[in-house]
Enzyme design. Structure first.
Site, PDB file in Angstrom:
ATOM      1  CE  LYS A   1       0.716  16.568  -3.261  1.00 56.22           C
ATOM      2  NZ  LYS A   1       0.264  17.099  -4.551  1.00 56.22           N
TER       3      LYS A   1
ATOM      4  CE1 TYR B   1      15.385  12.372   1.297  1.00 53.24           C
ATOM      5  CE2 TYR B   1      17.295  13.802   1.223  1.00 53.24           C
ATOM      6  CZ  TYR B   1      16.232  13.197   0.590  1.00 53.24           C
ATOM      7  OH  TYR B   1      16.022  13.405  -0.743  1.00 53.24           O
TER       8      TYR B   1
ATOM      9  CG  ASP C   1      17.886  15.714  -2.586  1.00 51.02           C
ATOM     10  OD1 ASP C   1      18.699  16.170  -3.402  1.00 51.02           O
ATOM     11  OD2 ASP C   1      17.964  14.568  -2.117  1.00 51.02           O
TER      12      ASP C   1
ATOM     13  CG  ASP D   1       1.612  18.775  -7.132  1.00 53.59           C
ATOM     14  OD1 ASP D   1       1.754  19.695  -6.304  1.00 53.59           O
ATOM     15  OD2 ASP D   1       0.542  18.159  -7.280  1.00 53.59           O
TER      16      ASP D   1
ATOM     17  CG  ASP E   1      19.625  17.511  -8.155  1.00 52.86           C
ATOM     18  OD1 ASP E   1      20.238  18.278  -7.389  1.00 52.86           O
ATOM     19  OD2 ASP E   1      19.973  16.342  -8.375  1.00 52.86           O
TER      20      ASP E   1
END
Ligand code: NAD
Length: 360
Positions: A194, A149, A250, A226, A254
């Site tokens: 990852k 970001y 993020d 994942d 959620d």
């Protein structure tokens, strides 16, 4: 105590849920003999409308000068076509970076009265929970001021790029927040990355192994992102503290929010060197703005985190959390929480806030 709180009421449902959170803070001040001064700042769409930029320098200065910042949510379709640097979300990035708020704490807990609002089956919830009950209690610790970001981004001809980049120090400081938090919980840290593909993730793993040496009582494990996304819906009870990057945190928080019944329930705290920043996990929900339909509990519980982390008022924070739990126990439900179950008492934003204050 006397506290100065910068308030960004934001866009969409923001002003509606902020009104309820402030009223709860006022009730706390009256009951426990504190005084809170609020200083309004413009950020996001509200600032774009007034000044043509998402975060005026004075707004950041004011937030810096206060003890804490309470923010609802920014954004909406009216500003969706603006170029990237003028999007309302830039205000969030600017405030987080400007306050040095690198550690985002996002608790995701399935509260017993909301069992019916969680889409997972009992057997899924019970099997992974060490207590064997249909519940989970996860603390996401998301890195907030680094990663993709904030990395270099741009366009070259028909190519676009964003860059994930982390330094050892950025990783180490967020890991330490996670390990410290785990001490007071079930003593387990899961680092999500990852590392099978990304070099930055491999640095996260090395840093985690190094930091873990200072926390011999804490169990450390690693999951690829994942797999973590899958385990959240297959075995949410396996998680205690999850430490992860800005992007992965993020998304995963959620996903966890949906398991707690509604994204409208979840608070967050962003902590660092300066004033803490407190905001619900949800966005500005333009689809329900102005309808008295927003769930104010995520915002109210964010105010509870402010009391705890910025003012060290643990008793007062718990009083707010207990009041929120009590109104849910009593059956009060904003539309996002209604499942047509017996005993539900459908209410709007105002009535939910009033019920919390009544319970206080
Ligand atoms: P959103 O969280 O605003 O809404 C997603 C869904 O959840 C919607 O159906 C909405 O009605 C519902 N919802 C959200 N909060 C709720 C609440 N308190 N009570 C009841 N229902 C609630 O996410 P979105 O639709 O992806 O984004 C809408 C706008 O918000 C966009 O402009 C986006 O950029 C912005 N946004 C801001 C933040 C922030 O300020 N931190 C975070 C996410 C999205």
């Amino acid at each position: 105590m006397k506290g100065r709180i910068a308030v960004a009421a934001g866009d969409g449902i923001g002003p509606e849920v902020m009104r309820e959170a402030r009223a709860v803070l006022d009730a706390i001040a009256a009951r426990f003999g504190h005084s809170f001064e609020y200083v309004d700042i413009d950020a996001g769409g509200a600032a774009l409308d007034k000044y043509g930029i998402p975060l005026p320098a004075e707004a950041l200065e004011t937030a810096r000068a206060c003890d804490a910042l309470l923010l609802s949510a920014v954004g909406g379709p009216r500003w969706d076509t603006l170029p990237g640097r003028l999007r309302p979300e830039q205000a969030l990035l600017g405030l987080r970076a400007g306050l040095g708020a690198y550690a985002n704490l996002r608790p995701a807990r399935l509260m017993p009265p909301l069992r019916a609002a969680c889409p997972l089956k009992d057997e899924v919830l019970c099997a992974s929970n060490p207590q064997g009950t249909p519940a989970f209690d996860i603390l996401f610790v998301r890195e907030l001021t680094g990663g993709i970001y904030f990395g270099e981004r741009g366009r070259e001809g028909n190519r676009a790029f964003d860059t994930e980049s982390y330094t050892w120090d950025e990783i180490e400081r967020i890991l330490r927040v996670g390990f410290e938090a785990a001490k007071a919980r079930s003593k387990k840290v899961t680092v999500v990355d990852k590392a099978n593909i990304l070099e930055s993730s491999r640095l996260w793993r090395e840093a985690a192994e190094a930091v873990a040496k200072d926390f011999p009582d804490i169990n450390l494990d690693f999951l690829y992102v994942d797999n973590a996304a899958m385990q959240l819906v297959r075995a949410p009870g396996r998680f205690d503290v999850v430490v992860t990057s800005n992007l992965f945190g993020d998304i995963l928080s959620d996903e966890a929010a949906a398991l707690t019944g509604s994204i409208g329930m979840l608070p967050s705290a962003s902590l660092g060197a300066g004033a803490g920043m407190y905001e619900p996990v949800h966005g500005s929900a333009p689809d329900i703005a102005g309808q008295d339909a927003a769930n104010p509990l995520g915002m109210i519980l964010s105010a509870a985190m402010l009391l705890r982390h910025s003012f060290h008022l643990e008793r007062e924070a718990r009083a707010v959390e207990d009041a929120a739990a009590a109104v849910l126990e009593a059956g009060f439900r904003t539309p996002d929480l209604c499942r047509g179950a017996p005993g539900e008492r459908p209410v709007g934003t105002r009535a939910m806030g009033a019920a919390v204050r009544e319970a206080l």
